[in-house]
Scaffold this motif. Structure first.
Motif, PDB file in Angstrom:
ATOM      1  N   GLN A   1       0.839  -1.192   0.000  1.00 12.73           N
ATOM      2  CA  GLN A   1       0.000   0.000   0.000  1.00 12.73           C
ATOM      3  C   GLN A   1       0.879   1.250   0.000  1.00 12.73           C
ATOM      4  O   GLN A   1       1.831   1.353   0.774  1.00 12.73           O
ATOM      5  CB  GLN A   1      -0.880   0.005   1.253  1.00 12.73           C
ATOM      6  CG  GLN A   1      -1.761   1.214   1.376  1.00 12.73           C
ATOM      7  CD  GLN A   1      -2.485   1.267   2.705  1.00 12.73           C
ATOM      8  OE1 GLN A   1      -1.938   0.874   3.734  1.00 12.73           O
ATOM      9  NE2 GLN A   1      -3.708   1.744   2.684  1.00 12.73           N
ATOM     10  N   LEU A   2       0.539   2.202  -0.865  1.00 11.21           N
ATOM     11  CA  LEU A   2       1.257   3.472  -0.958  1.00 11.21           C
ATOM     12  C   LEU A   2       0.223   4.591  -0.944  1.00 11.21           C
ATOM     13  O   LEU A   2      -0.730   4.559  -1.729  1.00 11.21           O
ATOM     14  CB  LEU A   2       2.076   3.520  -2.250  1.00 11.21           C
ATOM     15  CG  LEU A   2       3.063   2.370  -2.396  1.00 11.21           C
ATOM     16  CD1 LEU A   2       3.202   1.947  -3.838  1.00 11.21           C
ATOM     17  CD2 LEU A   2       4.397   2.773  -1.821  1.00 11.21           C
ATOM     18  N   ILE A   3       0.388   5.544  -0.063  1.00  8.65           N
ATOM     19  CA  ILE A   3      -0.532   6.677   0.025  1.00  8.65           C
ATOM     20  C   ILE A   3       0.240   7.938  -0.334  1.00  8.65           C
ATOM     21  O   ILE A   3       1.236   8.271   0.311  1.00  8.65           O
ATOM     22  CB  ILE A   3      -1.157   6.776   1.420  1.00  8.65           C
ATOM     23  CG1 ILE A   3      -1.966   5.509   1.709  1.00  8.65           C
ATOM     24  CG2 ILE A   3      -2.028   8.028   1.536  1.00  8.65           C
ATOM     25  CD1 ILE A   3      -2.527   5.422   3.106  1.00  8.65           C
ATOM     26  N   VAL A   4      -0.228   8.631  -1.369  1.00 10.09           N
ATOM     27  CA  VAL A   4       0.478   9.794  -1.904  1.00 10.09           C
ATOM     28  C   VAL A   4      -0.321  11.059  -1.600  1.00 10.09           C
ATOM     29  O   VAL A   4      -1.500  11.153  -1.949  1.00 10.09           O
ATOM     30  CB  VAL A   4       0.694   9.665  -3.421  1.00 10.09           C
ATOM     31  CG1 VAL A   4       1.421  10.881  -3.974  1.00 10.09           C
ATOM     32  CG2 VAL A   4       1.451   8.384  -3.751  1.00 10.09           C
ATOM     33  N   THR A   5       0.365  12.017  -0.988  1.00 12.09           N
ATOM     34  CA  THR A   5      -0.235  13.314  -0.687  1.00 12.09           C
ATOM     35  C   THR A   5       0.758  14.420  -1.031  1.00 12.09           C
ATOM     36  O   THR A   5       1.956  14.171  -1.166  1.00 12.09           O
ATOM     37  CB  THR A   5      -0.603  13.442   0.812  1.00 12.09           C
ATOM     38  OG1 THR A   5       0.569  13.209   1.597  1.00 12.09           O
ATOM     39  CG2 THR A   5      -1.687  12.457   1.206  1.00 12.09           C
ATOM     40  N   VAL A   6       0.227  15.632  -1.142  1.00  7.22           N
ATOM     41  CA  VAL A   6       1.076  16.810  -1.295  1.00  7.22           C
ATOM     42  C   VAL A   6       1.553  17.173   0.098  1.00  7.22           C
ATOM     43  O   VAL A   6       0.796  17.127   1.070  1.00  7.22           O
ATOM     44  CB  VAL A   6       0.285  17.973  -1.938  1.00  7.22           C
ATOM     45  CG1 VAL A   6       1.092  19.264  -1.905  1.00  7.22           C
ATOM     46  CG2 VAL A   6      -0.099  17.609  -3.373  1.00  7.22           C
ATOM     47  N   TRP A   7       2.823  17.538   0.208  1.00  8.58           N
ATOM     48  CA  TRP A   7       3.421  17.791   1.524  1.00  8.58           C
ATOM     49  C   TRP A   7       4.159  19.119   1.526  1.00  8.58           C
ATOM     50  O   TRP A   7       4.638  19.589   0.489  1.00  8.58           O
ATOM     51  CB  TRP A   7       4.373  16.636   1.854  1.00  8.58           C
ATOM     52  CG  TRP A   7       4.917  16.647   3.228  1.00  8.58           C
ATOM     53  CD1 TRP A   7       4.252  16.326   4.381  1.00  8.58           C
ATOM     54  CD2 TRP A   7       6.234  16.998   3.622  1.00  8.58           C
ATOM     55  NE1 TRP A   7       5.085  16.454   5.455  1.00  8.58           N
ATOM     56  CE2 TRP A   7       6.316  16.871   5.021  1.00  8.58           C
ATOM     57  CE3 TRP A   7       7.365  17.403   2.926  1.00  8.58           C
ATOM     58  CZ2 TRP A   7       7.471  17.129   5.734  1.00  8.58           C
ATOM     59  CZ3 TRP A   7       8.509  17.676   3.639  1.00  8.58           C
ATOM     60  CH2 TRP A   7       8.554  17.537   5.026  1.00  8.58           C
ATOM     61  N   ASN A   8       4.284  19.693   2.698  1.00  3.98           N
ATOM     62  CA  ASN A   8       5.089  20.882   2.948  1.00  3.98           C
ATOM     63  C   ASN A   8       4.740  22.038   2.001  1.00  3.98           C
ATOM     64  O   ASN A   8       5.598  22.549   1.286  1.00  3.98           O
ATOM     65  CB  ASN A   8       6.582  20.539   2.883  1.00  3.98           C
ATOM     66  CG  ASN A   8       7.439  21.564   3.584  1.00  3.98           C
ATOM     67  OD1 ASN A   8       6.969  22.266   4.471  1.00  3.98           O
ATOM     68  ND2 ASN A   8       8.697  21.645   3.192  1.00  3.98           N
ATOM     69  N   ASP A   9       3.466  22.405   2.023  1.00  8.37           N
ATOM     70  CA  ASP A   9       2.974  23.532   1.209  1.00  8.37           C
ATOM     71  C   ASP A   9       3.278  23.369  -0.277  1.00  8.37           C
ATOM     72  O   ASP A   9       3.560  24.350  -0.982  1.00  8.37           O
ATOM     73  CB  ASP A   9       3.540  24.859   1.718  1.00  8.37           C
ATOM     74  CG  ASP A   9       3.064  25.201   3.124  1.00  8.37           C
ATOM     75  OD1 ASP A   9       1.892  24.877   3.441  1.00  8.37           O
ATOM     76  OD2 ASP A   9       3.857  25.766   3.888  1.00  8.37           O
ATOM     77  N   GLY A  10       3.259  22.149  -0.756  1.00  9.52           N
ATOM     78  CA  GLY A  10       3.429  21.904  -2.183  1.00  9.52           C
ATOM     79  C   GLY A  10       4.858  21.770  -2.665  1.00  9.52           C
ATOM     80  O   GLY A  10       5.101  21.699  -3.862  1.00  9.52           O
ATOM     81  N   SER A  11       5.800  21.685  -1.727  1.00  6.74           N
ATOM     82  CA  SER A  11       7.193  21.556  -2.159  1.00  6.74           C
ATOM     83  C   SER A  11       7.612  20.099  -2.351  1.00  6.74           C
ATOM     84  O   SER A  11       8.695  19.835  -2.865  1.00  6.74           O
ATOM     85  CB  SER A  11       8.129  22.210  -1.144  1.00  6.74           C
ATOM     86  OG  SER A  11       8.103  21.508   0.085  1.00  6.74           O
ATOM     87  N   ALA A  12       6.744  19.171  -1.960  1.00  9.31           N
ATOM     88  CA  ALA A  12       7.109  17.749  -2.044  1.00  9.31           C
ATOM     89  C   ALA A  12       5.863  16.885  -2.146  1.00  9.31           C
ATOM     90  O   ALA A  12       4.754  17.303  -1.805  1.00  9.31           O
ATOM     91  CB  ALA A  12       7.918  17.344  -0.814  1.00  9.31           C
ATOM     92  N   LEU A  13       6.087  15.665  -2.603  1.00 14.25           N
ATOM     93  CA  LEU A  13       5.078  14.619  -2.516  1.00 14.25           C
ATOM     94  C   LEU A  13       5.502  13.697  -1.386  1.00 14.25           C
ATOM     95  O   LEU A  13       6.682  13.335  -1.276  1.00 14.25           O
ATOM     96  CB  LEU A  13       4.977  13.838  -3.823  1.00 14.25           C
ATOM     97  CG  LEU A  13       4.524  14.620  -5.053  1.00 14.25           C
ATOM     98  CD1 LEU A  13       4.488  13.704  -6.278  1.00 14.25           C
ATOM     99  CD2 LEU A  13       3.175  15.273  -4.825  1.00 14.25           C
ATOM    100  N   ASN A  14       4.556  13.336  -0.554  1.00 10.32           N
ATOM    101  CA  ASN A  14       4.807  12.431   0.556  1.00 10.32           C
ATOM    102  C   ASN A  14       4.199  11.076   0.207  1.00 10.32           C
ATOM    103  O   ASN A  14       3.049  11.007  -0.238  1.00 10.32           O
ATOM    104  CB  ASN A  14       4.162  12.975   1.831  1.00 10.32           C
ATOM    105  CG  ASN A  14       4.507  12.134   3.031  1.00 10.32           C
ATOM    106  OD1 ASN A  14       5.650  12.090   3.452  1.00 10.32           O
ATOM    107  ND2 ASN A  14       3.513  11.459   3.585  1.00 10.32           N
ATOM    108  N   VAL A  15       4.963  10.020   0.390  1.00  6.28           N
ATOM    109  CA  VAL A  15       4.482   8.666   0.126  1.00  6.28           C
ATOM    110  C   VAL A  15       4.654   7.847   1.401  1.00  6.28           C
ATOM    111  O   VAL A  15       5.780   7.564   1.821  1.00  6.28           O
ATOM    112  CB  VAL A  15       5.261   7.991  -1.029  1.00  6.28           C
ATOM    113  CG1 VAL A  15       4.710   6.597  -1.290  1.00  6.28           C
ATOM    114  CG2 VAL A  15       5.235   8.856  -2.290  1.00  6.28           C
TER     115      VAL A  15
END
Length: 162
Positions: free
Chosen positions: A129-143
């Motif tokens: 399972q991998l959950i992808v979100t936008v992170w740190n005010d749009g400077s990164a993708l978090n997985v």
């Protein structure tokens, strides 16, 4: 003198065999943990490879993860942060990653979090399972990642990090 040498050789062989059997007793548990970690990290790397190189400024794939309960079983949980290159729009990169993952055999679903932000949940062929979100005010993708659930012996001292 020959008998003493033979006895020492037999004793040494016995002790080495006993050590191998003893460590082998723990080996299957260690192998389960390592297999879960390796399988999950491989899925993370497969996902990272789907982000166009010109959109990636940095990648931080955690070496260690947490061993978490998964019902009556356990799972290895990891994390990746994909730092985005300047000018890359995080929401577009996230959505493009979801499309690319779907095209490469991942099962992909989208949902809206309470904050209103979108996240994608993905599963590869191994059920990682991998959950992808936008992170740190749009400077990164978090997985955030999680292995399929696996058994550990009830008397095993489960490590917090592995």
């Amino acid at each position: 003198m020959k008998k003493i040498g033979t006895v020492i050789a037999v004793l040494a062989a016995f002790l080495l065999t006993a050590c191998a059997v003893s460590s082998e007793g723990h080996d299957p548990v260690e192998r389960r943990l390592l297999s879960a970690k390796d399988t999950t990290r491989a899925a993370e790397r497969s996902l990272i490879d789907l982000v166009p190189a010109n959109e990636v400024e940095s990648v931080r794939q955690s070496d260690d993860g947490a061993v978490l309960q998964c019902g009556s079983k356990y799972q290895w949980s990891g994390n990746v942060r994909i730092g985005l290159a300047p000018g890359t729009r995080a929401t577009e990169a996230r959505d493009a990653l979801a499309r690319a993952a779907s095209d490469h055999g991942f099962s992909v679903s989208k949902d809206e979090m309470l904050s209103g932000d979108v996240r994608y949940e993905m599963f590869d062929d191994n059920r990682v399972q991998l959950i992808v979100t936008v992170w740190n005010d749009g400077s990164a993708l978090n997985v955030d990642s999680g292995s399929p659930c696996f058994d550990l012996p009830s008397d095993f001292d489960v490590p917090l990090n592995y």
